[in-house]
Motif scaffolding. Structure first.
Motif, PDB file in Angstrom:
ATOM      1  N   UNK A 162       0.861  -1.191   0.000  1.00 11.96           N
ATOM      2  CA  UNK A 162       0.000   0.000   0.000  1.00 11.96           C
ATOM      3  C   UNK A 162       0.893   1.236   0.000  1.00 11.96           C
ATOM      4  N   UNK A 163       0.457   2.283  -0.678  1.00 12.89           N
ATOM      5  CA  UNK A 163       1.299   3.466  -0.846  1.00 12.89           C
ATOM      6  C   UNK A 163       0.477   4.742  -0.900  1.00 12.89           C
ATOM      7  N   UNK A 164       1.168   5.833  -0.573  1.00 12.81           N
ATOM      8  CA  UNK A 164       0.563   7.165  -0.600  1.00 12.81           C
ATOM      9  C   UNK A 164       1.706   8.172  -0.620  1.00 12.81           C
ATOM     10  N   UNK A 165       1.593   9.175  -1.468  1.00 13.53           N
ATOM     11  CA  UNK A 165       2.593  10.243  -1.542  1.00 13.53           C
ATOM     12  C   UNK A 165       2.002  11.481  -0.882  1.00 13.53           C
ATOM     13  N   UNK A 166       2.733  12.021   0.079  1.00  9.41           N
ATOM     14  CA  UNK A 166       2.284  13.178   0.855  1.00  9.41           C
ATOM     15  C   UNK A 166       3.261  14.324   0.636  1.00  9.41           C
ATOM     16  N   UNK A 167       2.742  15.510   0.363  1.00  4.67           N
ATOM     17  CA  UNK A 167       3.593  16.688   0.222  1.00  4.67           C
ATOM     18  C   UNK A 167       3.861  17.240   1.620  1.00  4.67           C
ATOM     19  N   UNK A 168       5.079  17.049   2.108  1.00  2.00           N
ATOM     20  CA  UNK A 168       5.471  17.550   3.428  1.00  2.00           C
ATOM     21  C   UNK A 168       6.262  18.849   3.326  1.00  2.00           C
ATOM     22  N   UNK A 169       6.463  19.331   2.108  1.00  5.91           N
ATOM     23  CA  UNK A 169       7.245  20.547   1.893  1.00  5.91           C
ATOM     24  C   UNK A 169       6.393  21.801   1.926  1.00  5.91           C
ATOM     25  N   UNK A 170       7.031  22.914   1.596  1.00  9.10           N
ATOM     26  CA  UNK A 170       6.346  24.211   1.589  1.00  9.10           C
ATOM     27  C   UNK A 170       5.994  24.686   0.183  1.00  9.10           C
ATOM     28  N   UNK A 171       6.390  23.896  -0.827  1.00 12.08           N
ATOM     29  CA  UNK A 171       6.088  24.230  -2.228  1.00 12.08           C
ATOM     30  C   UNK A 171       5.312  23.072  -2.850  1.00 12.08           C
ATOM     31  N   UNK A 172       4.743  23.323  -4.018  1.00 13.60           N
ATOM     32  CA  UNK A 172       4.002  22.289  -4.733  1.00 13.60           C
ATOM     33  C   UNK A 172       4.906  21.080  -5.017  1.00 13.60           C
ATOM     34  N   UNK A 173       4.355  19.896  -4.877  1.00 15.46           N
ATOM     35  CA  UNK A 173       5.044  18.646  -5.210  1.00 15.46           C
ATOM     36  C   UNK A 173       4.490  18.177  -6.545  1.00 15.46           C
ATOM     37  N   UNK A 174       5.375  17.919  -7.507  1.00 16.09           N
ATOM     38  CA  UNK A 174       4.949  17.437  -8.818  1.00 16.09           C
ATOM     39  C   UNK A 174       5.636  16.121  -9.122  1.00 16.09           C
ATOM     40  N   UNK A 175       4.842  15.196  -9.672  1.00 15.59           N
ATOM     41  CA  UNK A 175       5.438  13.916 -10.069  1.00 15.59           C
ATOM     42  C   UNK A 175       4.742  13.348 -11.290  1.00 15.59           C
ATOM     43  N   UNK A 176       5.493  12.526 -11.995  1.00 11.76           N
ATOM     44  CA  UNK A 176       4.984  11.794 -13.134  1.00 11.76           C
ATOM     45  C   UNK A 176       4.533  10.439 -12.615  1.00 11.76           C
TER      46      UNK A 176
END
Length: 172
Positions: A106-120
């Protein structure tokens, strides 16, 4: 003939239609913006999209697939991968493999930063898949075609919990 090349700067990010948008008390944790790629470049067996996630948000619930395999490539920003029982920091240039399986994949990507997170995001495009959601105890069963690739007369999409399952002979 479809042009097989597309630059990411040509991908328009969109929020989902109202029937696919997050709802309920936990909707505040999600930010789903995706841009289609696969259909625009003629892909047939793989799905591709560009995903952008706002700071402090995630794009989807913690889940695993029984049929479709996924791969993610972090383009910009920082975040965290929740994978099985572990957590991994993410940054631009990271490649993530999410093979098929149960709660262990099981997986989940979480943006923990202060800027937008972008991924392919890249995945196999099976006509049938089962997803499991360990946090909520749900599953999703979907089918959009038969093994020959011919579309079904109607798509099958069921979300439920195992305890709600009917007996095989119910109503027969």
């Amino acid at each position: 003939m479809t042009k097989p090349v597309l630059n990411l700067d040509e991908v328009v990010l969109q929020t989902p239609a109202a029937d696919r948008a997050p709802k309920g008390a936990n909707a505040q944790y999600y930010d789903i913006r995706r841009g289609k790629i696969a259909s625009r470049i003629g892909a047939r067996k793989l799905g591709y999209n560009l995903t952008a996630v706002a700071p402090g948000k995630t794009s989807c619930p913690f889940h695993s697939h029984r049929v479709d395999e996924e791969m993610f490539f972090i383009l910009q920003g920082t975040g965290e991968l929740r994978y099985g029982d572990a957590r991994y920091p993410l940054r631009a240039g990271d490649v993530i493999a999410c093979p098929t399986g149960g709660p262990e994949t099981a997986h989940q990507i979480i943006n923990t930063g202060e800027a937008e997170l972008r991924y392919l995001a890249v995945s196999t495009e099976s006509d049938v898949d089962i997803c499991e959601y360990p946090d909520s105890g749900k599953y999703l069963a979907s089918a959009s075609g038969d093994p020959s690739g011919k579309p079904l007369p109607r798509q099958v999409r069921v979300i439920g919990r195992p305890e709600d399952s009917l007996d095989y002979w119910d109503g027969e």
